[in-house]
Enzyme design. Structure first.
Site, PDB file in Angstrom:
ATOM      1  N   THR A 132       0.796  -1.476  -0.337  1.00 20.51           N
ATOM      2  CA  THR A 132      -0.150  -0.141  -0.435  1.00 20.51           C
ATOM      3  C   THR A 132       1.188   1.265   0.002  1.00 20.51           C
ATOM      4  O   THR A 132       2.136   1.483   0.061  1.00 20.51           O
ATOM      5  CB  THR A 132      -1.099  -0.241   0.801  1.00 20.51           C
ATOM      6  OG1 THR A 132      -0.072   0.648   2.755  1.00 20.51           O
ATOM      7  CG2 THR A 132      -1.385  -1.681   1.451  1.00 20.51           C
ATOM      8  N   CYS A 133      -0.357   2.715  -0.152  1.00 21.94           N
ATOM      9  CA  CYS A 133       0.566   3.710  -0.256  1.00 21.94           C
ATOM     10  C   CYS A 133       1.703   3.558   1.293  1.00 21.94           C
ATOM     11  O   CYS A 133       3.002   4.126   1.246  1.00 21.94           O
ATOM     12  CB  CYS A 133       0.698   4.826  -0.596  1.00 21.94           C
ATOM     13  SG  CYS A 133      -0.962   5.101   0.622  1.00 21.94           S
ATOM     14  N   HIS A 173       2.285  -9.350  14.591  1.00 21.19           N
ATOM     15  CA  HIS A 173       1.580  -8.622  13.581  1.00 21.19           C
ATOM     16  C   HIS A 173       1.330  -7.555  12.567  1.00 21.19           C
ATOM     17  O   HIS A 173       0.268  -6.920  12.175  1.00 21.19           O
ATOM     18  CB  HIS A 173       3.664  -8.254  13.007  1.00 21.19           C
ATOM     19  CG  HIS A 173       3.590  -6.700  12.035  1.00 21.19           C
ATOM     20  ND1 HIS A 173       4.016  -5.716  12.345  1.00 21.19           N
ATOM     21  CD2 HIS A 173       3.623  -6.485  10.621  1.00 21.19           C
ATOM     22  CE1 HIS A 173       4.770  -4.966  11.560  1.00 21.19           C
ATOM     23  NE2 HIS A 173       4.544  -5.075  10.350  1.00 21.19           N
ATOM     24  N   SER A 206      -1.281   1.140  11.602  1.00 19.03           N
ATOM     25  CA  SER A 206      -1.811   2.496  10.265  1.00 19.03           C
ATOM     26  C   SER A 206      -1.727   3.435  10.942  1.00 19.03           C
ATOM     27  O   SER A 206      -1.373   4.402  12.605  1.00 19.03           O
ATOM     28  CB  SER A 206      -2.766   2.579  10.539  1.00 19.03           C
ATOM     29  OG  SER A 206      -3.726   1.567   9.934  1.00 19.03           O
ATOM     30  N   PRO A 241     -10.748   2.616   8.338  1.00 21.51           N
ATOM     31  CA  PRO A 241     -10.355   1.492   7.462  1.00 21.51           C
ATOM     32  C   PRO A 241     -10.098   0.957   6.755  1.00 21.51           C
ATOM     33  O   PRO A 241     -10.261  -0.506   5.944  1.00 21.51           O
ATOM     34  CB  PRO A 241     -12.259   2.179   7.580  1.00 21.51           C
ATOM     35  CG  PRO A 241     -11.978   3.138   7.172  1.00 21.51           C
ATOM     36  CD  PRO A 241     -10.759   3.969   7.627  1.00 21.51           C
ATOM     37  N   ALA A 284     -15.421  30.522   0.649  1.00 19.22           N
ATOM     38  CA  ALA A 284     -15.304  29.288   0.415  1.00 19.22           C
ATOM     39  C   ALA A 284     -13.399  28.673   1.320  1.00 19.22           C
ATOM     40  O   ALA A 284     -13.320  29.710   1.689  1.00 19.22           O
ATOM     41  CB  ALA A 284     -15.021  29.530  -1.086  1.00 19.22           C
ATOM     42  N   CYS A 341     -13.791  23.932   3.941  1.00 21.19           N
ATOM     43  CA  CYS A 341     -15.622  24.061   4.511  1.00 21.19           C
ATOM     44  C   CYS A 341     -16.340  23.293   3.600  1.00 21.19           C
ATOM     45  O   CYS A 341     -17.468  22.696   3.647  1.00 21.19           O
ATOM     46  CB  CYS A 341     -16.178  25.151   4.458  1.00 21.19           C
ATOM     47  SG  CYS A 341     -16.919  26.305   3.356  1.00 21.19           S
TER      48      CYS A 341
END
Lengths: 270, 430
Positions: B48-49, B98, B108, B114, B189, B193
């Site tokens: 994964t990254c 592990h 993580s 998740p 903006a 938000c």
């Protein structure tokens, strides 16, 4: 005997639901609900067998009245719980039902013959309506306490263990409104049937009995609550505080009349 | 038989190295094959990254670890000496622990996030489709998934919001419960938000009002959110129908004051308003929070909510570690029961082989059965095997040495089991 078993079940339920109040364990919630249902069944059994034995609904002494009040509280609680699934509600109401049943369950039980005054089919209707109204107000005050608790957390930006378990403010407010409206209708009907009954047996609608006076005072409080919500949008904190105050008056009246004043509503008294 | 794990993650390696070492999904099956050619019996590659990990099972885990290390270096053309300081190596129970922790999202970057479980399941699917897993890793992975599930349901590590925008949604739901009939007004903006607005919409909010000092910008944003634009000069007129306000303008002073809102609340007949002020300097006068039925949160209030939630997650993570330790012990027991008698492995493999063959024969012939029914058939077949094996395995584990000998003899005879698992595999290959 049945009443004692019911008391033990309510005690268990009270213990579980107080633990549930502080613990995140959902199993505690289920445990208190199960014991409350069990207690309710025994309690119902006790009331039904009393009814069969005496031939009238057992609400003619302070003791029986308390027991019946406790029973209606659990009944209304179970209906709300079934309908809205607010598990934490029990923590705010079960202890009250338990306390209300303490004296009736522990004191001995005897059946007295009814005074001729009360020998009437009005008895069941009038008393059941009045007590269901009172129980609705009890639940409304529990929901109001929950509302105030949740409101304070949201306002102060500080969150405790109950934040997650308590439902949203709007949910509490709208259930509260519904239950107060229903309670108000029941109380109104209770007063009307009482008045009609008094007229039929005693000759006039109102006797000036303390119980009658206090019922009218409570009626005015709840009438104001329902009225202001409809007219000027009284909701949230204000109506929660009013609901709690209304119930406090109701409890005060109930206890004070039975302790200090003479009323034909409980001829046997203790 | 030894389980081991070699890997690197955001905790040990910088992103420059992680991106070099990572595997694309297409490259994984080949990598799995290469490792299996070098005496690694079973393996899984998770990439994964935030982490690259290789989980393996072989006769001699020391040797296996060297194989994997060299494989990582040569596969990605990074000198092993550069790579080695960033690698962590786990063996036996430590490797199992592990894996359980990673699957449960305890390792993580944001504890309890998740995604990792899904990535993990995906890595396992790739490995099992490439036939790189056998009974040990299959069992280990299934256990890891169930541990992750247990952690998620029994602790609160994934319960509360850990970003500002999610915290806003969480609070909105504690005021209104159902957001579907609620109107959200966006003032100004900004990334945060807009994100909050988007989360609110994902959670049911339908009506969106957008206002901005530059009207064209408001129109633009309104289109994006499928809402309507309002001129900034007139925004206060729309407050009456607004339930949630998210404000983030560059204004140097308050744009909404106590008395404005007091009036609005009166006109709304006390229907609550939730106000979120993300701007710095603030847009909304903090005094507003004193009005009944108005709930005002500024950026610091929201950050405080997030901080407590993170703290809570870390506390819950300790509980989760307790669960992991417990599960590692259970798995270790199962594993050592295998080690005591390689015979059991053989027996299980033989059964598993029969099961797979029968499933492959039967399942395609059952037309139109659902995934669920398929799963049910599969788990039923597993259950049958377990029931059938229960007696023999129990006898194998408990009998006295002499009896065991005879038993094994008999089992070998009636189930036609040959040699060690290793030999068996080689035979199959041939």
């Amino acid at each position: 005997m049945m009443l004692k078993i019911a008391l033990v079940a309510y005690l268990l339920s009270t213990i579980f639901c107080l633990f549930y109040f502080v613990s995140p364990k959902k199993s505690l919630g289920r445990a208190y609900l199960t014991s409350a249902v069990a207690g309710f069944l025994f309690h119902t059994w006790a009331i039904v067998s009393n009814y069969l034995e005496a031939g009238h609904i057992p609400v003619t002494s302070f003791k029986e009245g308390m027991s019946f009040f406790s029973w209606t509280i659990i009944l209304v609680f179970l209906i709300i719980e079934y309908r809205y699934k607010i598990l934490i509600l029990g923590s705010f109401i079960i202890p009250l039902a338990f306390i209300a049943l303490l004296y009736p369950a522990l004191a001995g039980h005897e059946i007295k013959a009814l005074t001729p005054l009360l020998q009437s089919s009005w008895l069941g209707v009038h008393v059941t309506l009045a007590f269901l109204g009172d129980a609705s107000f009890a639940l409304a005050s529990a929901l109001s306490i929950m509302y105030l608790l949740q409101e304070r957390q949201l306002k102060s930006h500080k969150f405790g263990a109950t934040f997650r378990k308590l439902p949203a403010l709007e949910v509490l407010d709208s259930i509260n409104h519904r239950i107060i409206t229903i309670g108000f209708l029941l109380l109104t009907l209770g007063i009307i049937t009482g008045a009609l009954w008094a007229r039929a047996t005693l000759g006039s609608y109102i006797q000036g009995d303390p119980r009658e006076i206090w019922s009218l005072i409570t009626w005015v409080i709840y009438a104001a609550l329902v009225h202001f919500r409809l007219t000027i949008g009284w909701r949230g904190r204000k109506s929660a505080i009013m609901a709690i105050a209304g119930f406090a008056v109701l409890v005060f009246a109930f206890l004070a009349i039975n302790t200090f004043m003479s009323s034909y509503h409980y001829p046997g008294r203790f | 038989m030894g389980i081991f794990l070699v890997g690197l993650s955001h905790k040990t390696a910088p992103v420059e190295l992680r991106e070099k070492i990572s595997f694309s999904e297409e490259a994984i099956p080949e990598g799995l094959d290469k490792l299996r050619a070098q005496s690694i019996r079973e393996n899984i590659i998770l990439s994964t990254c935030n982490r690259v990990e290789i989980l393996g099972q072989c006769e001699n885990s020391g040797k296996g670890i060297d194989v994997v290390k060299n494989f990582l270096a040569t596969e990605h053309s990074v000198p092993l000496t550069d790579l080695e300081p960033h690698l962590y190596i786990r063996e036996g129970d430590e490797a199992i622990r592990h894996i359980f922790r990673v699957a449960s999202s305890l390792d993580s970057m944001m504890v309890g996030e998740p995604q990792i479980l899904g990535q993990f399941k995906n890595a396992f699917t790739i490995a099992s489709e490439a036939k790189a897993t056998g009974i040990i890793l299959n069992r280990l992975m299934h256990k890891a998934f169930s541990v992750a599930k247990r952690v998620k349901t029994e602790t609160g590590i994934a319960r509360s919001a850990v970003s500002i925008s999610y915290a806003a949604v969480e609070l909105a739901k504690k005021i209104f419960d159902d957001l579907t009939d609620k109107t959200v007004m966006l003032i100004g903006a900004g990334e945060m938000c807009e994100l909050a607005a988007r989360h609110l919409m994902q959670n049911g909010a339908r009506k969106m009002l957008v206002t901005n000092r530059t009207y064209s910008r408001a129109v633009e944003l309104a289109q994006e959110f499928n809402g309507s634009a309002i001129r900034f000069e007139n925004f206060s007129e729309s407050l009456i129908r607004t339930d949630i306000i998210i404000s983030s303008t560059g204004a140097p002073h308050y744009i909404l004051h106590h008395h404005d809102v007091k009036e609005v609340i009166h006109q709304r007949r006390n229907k609550p308003i939730f106000m979120i002020d993300i701007a710095v300097p603030r847009d909304l006068d903090p005094e507003i929070n004193k009005i009944d039925n108005v709930y005002l949160y500024d950026i610091d209030n929201l950050q405080a909510v997030v901080d407590t939630n993170i703290e809570e997650r870390l506390k819950e993570a300790e509980k989760a570690d307790g669960i992991v330790v417990q599960e590692v012990r259970t798995f270790g027991r199962w594993l050592s029961s295998l080690e005591v008698t390689p015979m059991i492995v053989l027996l299980r493999e033989r059964m598993e082989q029969i099961r797979q063959e029968e499933l492959n024969r039967t399942l395609p012939r059952l037309n139109g059965i659902s995934e669920k029914e398929k799963k049910a058939i599969e788990s039923m077949s597993t259950a049958i095997i377990n029931k059938v094996l229960h007696g023999p395995l129990k006898a194998l584990k408990s009998g006295n040495p002499e009896e065991k000998e005879t038993l094994m003899e008999v089992l070998r005879e009636i189930f036609r089991l040959e040699g060690s698992p290793e030999k068996d595999r080689n035979e199959k290959k041939r």
